[in-house]
Design an enzyme around this catalytic site. Structure first.
Site, PDB file in Angstrom:
ATOM      1  N   GLY A 230       0.784  -1.236   0.000  1.00 30.27           N
ATOM      2  CA  GLY A 230       0.000   0.000   0.000  1.00 30.27           C
ATOM      3  C   GLY A 230       0.810   1.276   0.000  1.00 30.27           C
ATOM      4  O   GLY A 230       0.238   2.368  -0.003  1.00 30.27           O
ATOM      5  N   GLU A 272       4.546  -6.348   1.812  1.00 32.41           N
ATOM      6  CA  GLU A 272       4.197  -6.924   0.506  1.00 32.41           C
ATOM      7  C   GLU A 272       3.827  -5.793  -0.432  1.00 32.41           C
ATOM      8  O   GLU A 272       2.698  -5.680  -0.877  1.00 32.41           O
ATOM      9  CB  GLU A 272       3.061  -7.957   0.590  1.00 32.41           C
ATOM     10  CG  GLU A 272       2.378  -8.091   1.886  1.00 32.41           C
ATOM     11  CD  GLU A 272       1.200  -9.025   1.910  1.00 32.41           C
ATOM     12  OE1 GLU A 272       1.445 -10.222   2.053  1.00 32.41           O
ATOM     13  OE2 GLU A 272       0.053  -8.559   1.818  1.00 32.41           O
ATOM     14  N   GLY A 274       3.729  -3.730  -3.834  1.00 33.01           N
ATOM     15  CA  GLY A 274       3.750  -3.939  -5.273  1.00 33.01           C
ATOM     16  C   GLY A 274       4.006  -2.611  -5.966  1.00 33.01           C
ATOM     17  O   GLY A 274       5.036  -2.393  -6.594  1.00 33.01           O
ATOM     18  N   ARG A 275       3.058  -1.706  -5.761  1.00 32.50           N
ATOM     19  CA  ARG A 275       3.068  -0.429  -6.470  1.00 32.50           C
ATOM     20  C   ARG A 275       4.393   0.320  -6.374  1.00 32.50           C
ATOM     21  O   ARG A 275       4.944   0.761  -7.374  1.00 32.50           O
ATOM     22  CB  ARG A 275       1.955   0.453  -5.900  1.00 32.50           C
ATOM     23  CG  ARG A 275       1.713   1.737  -6.675  1.00 32.50           C
ATOM     24  CD  ARG A 275       0.694   2.621  -5.959  1.00 32.50           C
ATOM     25  NE  ARG A 275      -0.460   1.868  -5.528  1.00 32.50           N
ATOM     26  CZ  ARG A 275      -1.541   1.628  -6.289  1.00 32.50           C
ATOM     27  NH1 ARG A 275      -1.598   2.114  -7.506  1.00 32.50           N
ATOM     28  NH2 ARG A 275      -2.542   0.921  -5.816  1.00 32.50           N
ATOM     29  N   ARG A 310      -6.522   2.234 -14.545  1.00 35.96           N
ATOM     30  CA  ARG A 310      -6.601   3.055 -13.336  1.00 35.96           C
ATOM     31  C   ARG A 310      -7.340   4.375 -13.529  1.00 35.96           C
ATOM     32  O   ARG A 310      -8.157   4.747 -12.687  1.00 35.96           O
ATOM     33  CB  ARG A 310      -5.200   3.300 -12.751  1.00 35.96           C
ATOM     34  CG  ARG A 310      -4.505   2.000 -12.322  1.00 35.96           C
ATOM     35  CD  ARG A 310      -3.253   2.237 -11.522  1.00 35.96           C
ATOM     36  NE  ARG A 310      -3.518   2.814 -10.230  1.00 35.96           N
ATOM     37  CZ  ARG A 310      -3.427   4.095  -9.929  1.00 35.96           C
ATOM     38  NH1 ARG A 310      -3.004   4.964 -10.814  1.00 35.96           N
ATOM     39  NH2 ARG A 310      -3.726   4.523  -8.729  1.00 35.96           N
ATOM     40  N   TYR A 314     -10.507   4.519 -11.110  1.00 30.01           N
ATOM     41  CA  TYR A 314     -10.418   5.346  -9.903  1.00 30.01           C
ATOM     42  C   TYR A 314     -10.356   6.844 -10.227  1.00 30.01           C
ATOM     43  O   TYR A 314     -10.126   7.654  -9.329  1.00 30.01           O
ATOM     44  CB  TYR A 314      -9.143   5.041  -9.112  1.00 30.01           C
ATOM     45  CG  TYR A 314      -8.820   3.602  -8.856  1.00 30.01           C
ATOM     46  CD1 TYR A 314      -9.665   2.792  -8.098  1.00 30.01           C
ATOM     47  CD2 TYR A 314      -7.631   3.053  -9.337  1.00 30.01           C
ATOM     48  CE1 TYR A 314      -9.333   1.471  -7.837  1.00 30.01           C
ATOM     49  CE2 TYR A 314      -7.293   1.737  -9.072  1.00 30.01           C
ATOM     50  CZ  TYR A 314      -8.150   0.961  -8.328  1.00 30.01           C
ATOM     51  OH  TYR A 314      -7.814  -0.333  -8.068  1.00 30.01           O
ATOM     52  N   CYS A 341     -15.935   1.482 -26.057  1.00 34.71           N
ATOM     53  CA  CYS A 341     -17.246   2.128 -26.057  1.00 34.71           C
ATOM     54  C   CYS A 341     -17.731   2.361 -24.633  1.00 34.71           C
ATOM     55  O   CYS A 341     -18.780   1.853 -24.212  1.00 34.71           O
ATOM     56  CB  CYS A 341     -18.254   1.302 -26.844  1.00 34.71           C
ATOM     57  SG  CYS A 341     -17.788   1.190 -28.567  1.00 34.71           S
ATOM     58  N   GLU A 342     -16.918   3.063 -23.885  1.00 39.48           N
ATOM     59  CA  GLU A 342     -17.235   3.480 -22.513  1.00 39.48           C
ATOM     60  C   GLU A 342     -16.673   4.885 -22.394  1.00 39.48           C
ATOM     61  O   GLU A 342     -15.501   5.107 -22.688  1.00 39.48           O
ATOM     62  CB  GLU A 342     -16.518   2.576 -21.486  1.00 39.48           C
ATOM     63  CG  GLU A 342     -17.092   1.196 -21.329  1.00 39.48           C
ATOM     64  CD  GLU A 342     -18.406   1.183 -20.563  1.00 39.48           C
ATOM     65  OE1 GLU A 342     -18.700   2.152 -19.841  1.00 39.48           O
ATOM     66  OE2 GLU A 342     -19.143   0.185 -20.712  1.00 39.48           O
TER      67      GLU A 342
END
Ligand SMILES: *Cc1c(COP(=O)(O)O)cnc(C)c1O
Length: 422
Positions: A230, A272, A274-275, A310, A314, A341-342
């Site tokens: 995180g 742990e 990741g980012r 992302r 978000y 198509c969004e």
């Protein structure tokens, strides 16, 4: 402030575009290695620190192998992630299996690999015991509920589906011990993409105090405390990275006070992340396919949210650098879109950029974690390739782009005509 840089010269990047074609994610081996070393150095004040790289952030064996050679283990939460860890040669306590709503076959695989199994719920203890017996060492994921705040990505702990309450944690350890489990750990993961180091220091304090409570109440000695991931990264140039050295020192000070002092150590403290490990060392390179002027001005790319979710998911900011525009005025306001198509398939909304034309190359920054990995095939969109800029300066493809054959692989067309003929 964080300078948004490219890992190679514009000339070399253009050569890669020429050779491989866009869109692609490009990762920087040297950047990842040095960053991993920096993380380990920052936490070297802890006696037995371990980083388990969160595989979901960048599930590519080439990237995982780089991290393994720097001493990282793997944090897995699904069967394919366990298999990836196995493929890069990880076994036993090099792997943490931290899943939720877990299927039996995933527990079986985790047991086969001897992974550290982190239970998300009390009910998983009898479940695991029934399907394959309990391992010698077990941990529970702790959810402090209203005692802590979360943030926008992960939500408030109270509302989060993960982990067990404090009462359940104590009950779980008692039951596990009664069933023959010999060794124990605790885990938590409360926040995502957080840039304030004090949040993680508060989490370390909470977990170290919990270790003391577990010893006082149950005489339990923990072997590890996993503080989760995180740690955020500065997606925006005006943001600053987390001061890892400060965080590592403060965590080591707390360890001295709350673990070593009262004689609860030595134990392993783990992260742990990741980012923060790979995120800043990946770039999505894409070409302007079309321009469109209606009520707003649009730049349409050959990448879409299948390659990077992302922003759509978000509303996340990703910095964009157009190649060859150094010194050009940022006097246009564009929405930078993909072809899905969004209407949320946008890499940027109302972004000041220089005047852009068809064929211009754009680099989207900080796509090295939760980038390619999140991609999906909605609307028949195919995921891009992944390239690695090696420490030797060579660029190699480490995953090919998806093809139409991949897309259609789950369908059997041999009998479909009969559906329409009588
Ligand atoms: C996603 C996840 C991580 C990694 O989070 P980052 O934000 O990438 O550091 C770590 N642990 C668990 C259990 C996760 O689900």
């Amino acid at each position: 402030m964080t300078e948004k840089i490219l890992p190679l010269s514009e000339e070399k990047l253009r050569a890669a575009v020429e050779k491989f074609g866009t869109p692609f994610h490009l990762y920087d081996e040297q950047g990842i290695r040095l960053n991993m070393r920096r993380l380990l150095r920052a936490f070297s004040g802890l006696p037995d620190f371990k980083e388990y790289f969160s595989v979901k952030a960048a599930p590519n064996p080439y990237l995982m192998q780089i991290l393994c050679t720097e001493g990282a283990g793997a944090d897995c939460s699904s069967l394919p992630e366990l298999i990836l860890a196995e493929k890069v040669g990880l076994r036993g306590s090099e792997i943490v299996f931290s899943s939720n709503d877990t299927p039996a076959e995933e527990y079986r695989k985790a047991m086969e690999l001897g992974a550290l199994i982190n239970l998300d719920d009390l009910s998983h203890l009898p479940f695991l015991r029934e399907i394959c017996g309990l391992p010698e060492i077990i941990s529970f994921r702790y959810n402090p509920g209203p005692a802590r705040q979360g943030n926008a990505i992960i939500g408030r702990p109270e509302e989060a589906k993960y982990g067990v309450s404090k009462e359940q944690l104590f009950a779980g350890f008692e039951q596990a011990r009664a069933w023959g489990v010999k060794r124990f750990g605790i885990h938590t993961m409360l926040i995502s993409n957080e840039l304030n180091p004090d949040y993680f220091i508060d989490t370390a304090r909470m977990m170290f105090e919990l270790a003391g409570e577990l010893f006082a109440a149950l005489g339990l000695r923990l072997e590890f405390i996993n503080l989760g991931g995180g740690v955020g990264i500065p997606y925006r140039p005006e943001e600053n990275p987390v001061d890892l050295e400060y965080l590592g020192r403060a965590t080591a000070d707390l360890y001295a006070e709350l673990i070593a002092g009262p004689g609860l150590g030595p134990l392993r403290v783990a992260l742990e992340c990741g980012r923060m490990v790979t995120g800043p060392f990946g770039w999505l390179v894409t070409t302007v396919r079309h321009k469109k002027d209606i009520y707003k001005q649009y730049i349409g790319l050959d990448a879409c949210m299948a390659d990077l979710m992302r922003p759509a998911l978000y509303g996340a900011y990703h910095h964009i650098t157009p190649l060859g525009k150094t010194g050009a005025p940022y006097d246009r306001i564009y929405d930078v879109t993909g072809s899905l198509c969004e209407n949320n398939d946008k890499f940027a909304v109302d972004r000041p950029l220089p005047f852009l034309e068809r064929g211009d190359i754009l680099v989207v920054h900080d796509t090295g974690a939760h980038g390619h990995a999140m991609g999906f095939n909605y609307n028949g969109k195919l995921r891009s390739k992944e390239l690695l800029l090696g420490s030797d300066g060579e660029i190699r493809q480490i995953r090919r782009a998806e093809t139409l054959d991949d897309y259609f692989a789950t369908l059997d067309f041999t009998s479909t005509p009969s559906l329409f003929s009588t």
